[in-house]
Design a protein around this motif. Structure first.
Motif, PDB file in Angstrom:
ATOM      1  N   LYS A  43      13.999  28.251  -3.991  1.00  0.00           N
ATOM      2  CA  LYS A  43      14.101  26.890  -3.639  1.00  0.00           C
ATOM      3  C   LYS A  43      14.564  26.487  -2.265  1.00  0.00           C
ATOM      4  CE  LYS A  43      15.978  26.263  -8.450  1.00  0.00           C
ATOM      5  NZ  LYS A  43      17.245  26.029  -9.372  1.00  0.00           N
ATOM      6  N   ARG A  46      11.630  26.136   0.080  1.00  0.00           N
ATOM      7  CA  ARG A  46      10.649  25.036  -0.528  1.00  0.00           C
ATOM      8  C   ARG A  46      11.281  23.640  -0.255  1.00  0.00           C
ATOM      9  NH1 ARG A  46      10.369  26.644  -5.435  1.00  0.00           N
ATOM     10  NH2 ARG A  46      11.839  25.064  -6.716  1.00  0.00           N
ATOM     11  N   LYS A  47      12.541  23.760  -0.499  1.00  0.00           N
ATOM     12  CA  LYS A  47      13.441  22.486  -0.218  1.00  0.00           C
ATOM     13  C   LYS A  47      13.368  22.162   1.257  1.00  0.00           C
ATOM     14  CE  LYS A  47      18.151  20.548  -0.914  1.00  0.00           C
ATOM     15  NZ  LYS A  47      18.428  20.557   0.636  1.00  0.00           N
ATOM     16  N   THR A  48      13.272  23.060   2.031  1.00  0.00           N
ATOM     17  CA  THR A  48      13.275  22.960   3.365  1.00  0.00           C
ATOM     18  C   THR A  48      12.112  22.385   4.167  1.00  0.00           C
ATOM     19  OG1 THR A  48      14.870  24.871   3.976  1.00  0.00           O
ATOM     20  CG2 THR A  48      13.618  24.075   5.653  1.00  0.00           C
ATOM     21  N   HIS A  50       9.742  20.813   2.103  1.00  0.00           N
ATOM     22  CA  HIS A  50       9.793  19.395   1.297  1.00  0.00           C
ATOM     23  C   HIS A  50      10.516  18.311   2.300  1.00  0.00           C
ATOM     24  CE1 HIS A  50       8.512  21.048  -2.705  1.00  0.00           C
ATOM     25  NE2 HIS A  50       7.508  20.956  -1.909  1.00  0.00           N
ATOM     26  N   GLU A  51      11.887  18.694   2.768  1.00  0.00           N
ATOM     27  CA  GLU A  51      12.388  17.813   3.418  1.00  0.00           C
ATOM     28  C   GLU A  51      12.002  17.508   5.027  1.00  0.00           C
ATOM     29  OE1 GLU A  51      16.302  19.248   3.222  1.00  0.00           O
ATOM     30  OE2 GLU A  51      16.628  18.641   0.934  1.00  0.00           O
ATOM     31  N   SER A  52      10.974  18.538   5.290  1.00  0.00           N
ATOM     32  CA  SER A  52      10.528  18.151   6.699  1.00  0.00           C
ATOM     33  C   SER A  52       9.382  16.953   6.723  1.00  0.00           C
ATOM     34  CB  SER A  52       9.787  19.606   7.073  1.00  0.00           C
ATOM     35  OG  SER A  52       9.054  19.379   8.496  1.00  0.00           O
ATOM     36  N   ASP A  53       9.401  16.317   7.792  1.00  0.00           N
ATOM     37  CA  ASP A  53       8.578  15.051   8.041  1.00  0.00           C
ATOM     38  C   ASP A  53       6.944  15.826   8.210  1.00  0.00           C
ATOM     39  OD1 ASP A  53      10.442  13.518   7.697  1.00  0.00           O
ATOM     40  OD2 ASP A  53      10.765  13.368   9.828  1.00  0.00           O
TER      41      ASP A  53
END
Length: 206
Positions: A43, A46-48, A50-53
């Motif tokens: 997680k 993957r979260k990192t 997804h949060e990246s532009d």
């Protein structure tokens, strides 16, 4: 605090690429932080992403991960404590990978290929993964990988923790091969590791 050298030796470069590399589908690889076999289940990275532009991740953050700190001979440092020259040396090493893209400033790294739907990736990975037991509780991931590389291409090795004590290895490894066919061929073998006959099962059975 110990930092990376001005240049990494060839062996360290290989370890860094193998540890961080985001492999494309069907590319033989070991267990990487953001590999197709690991990312759908992990997680945090993957979260990192997804949060990246731009879909890129801070290389300083990557360098702060436990195994990377070991490869780079860093102490118990946090991401904001990683020297900038260390990050740049790692970026130079990762540029040797055909599966990675590095930001223009050399501070971030990301996949060239987008990850498909996590559920689909997990299903594909499970078909080419087998469970291996019994194994000693102090067995090393690298030793299991080396053993099975004699018979087929290994994508990754996982050492799941015991259900009641997350600090203890459960005694069963999960080995992912490059294809379902290779996994099935391994299941048909009679293998002995460290003096013990191995029990080989499908991931589903595990």
């Amino acid at each position: 605090m110990t930092g990376a050298a001005a240049e990494l030796d060839d062996e360290t470069v290989k370890k860094v690429i193998r540890q961080v590399r985001f492999p494309l589908p069907k590319v033989s690889s070991t267990e990487f932080y953001f590999s197709d076999c690991n990312l759908p289940r992990d997680k945090f990275p993957r979260k990192t992403i997804h949060e990246s532009d731009d879909g890129l991740v801070s290389l300083a953050l990557i360098c702060s991960f436990t195994r990377m700190r070991g490869h780079l001979c860093l102490g118990n440092v946090k991401a904001d404590e990683i020297p900038e020259d260390t990050v740049k040396v790692v970026a130079d090493a990762l540029r040797k990978s055909t599966a990675l893209k590095i930001s223009d400033d050399g501070m971030k790294v990301g996949r060239i290929a987008e990850l498909v739907k996590a559920e689909d990736v997990i299903e594909q990975v499970d078909t080419r993964t087998i469970s291996v037991s019994p194994l000693e509780y102090d067995v090393k991931l690298e030793d299991i990988e080396f053993f099975f590389c004699q018979f087929a291409k290994v994508n990754s090795v996982r050492l799941p923790r015991h259900v009641t004590d997350k600090k203890l290895f459960c005694g069963t490894a999960l080995v992912e091969f490059s294809s379902q066919e290779e996994a099935e061929s391994i299941l048909k073998k009679s293998l002995v590791y460290s003096g013990a006959e191995l029990e080989l099962k499908t991931k589903k059975a595990f």
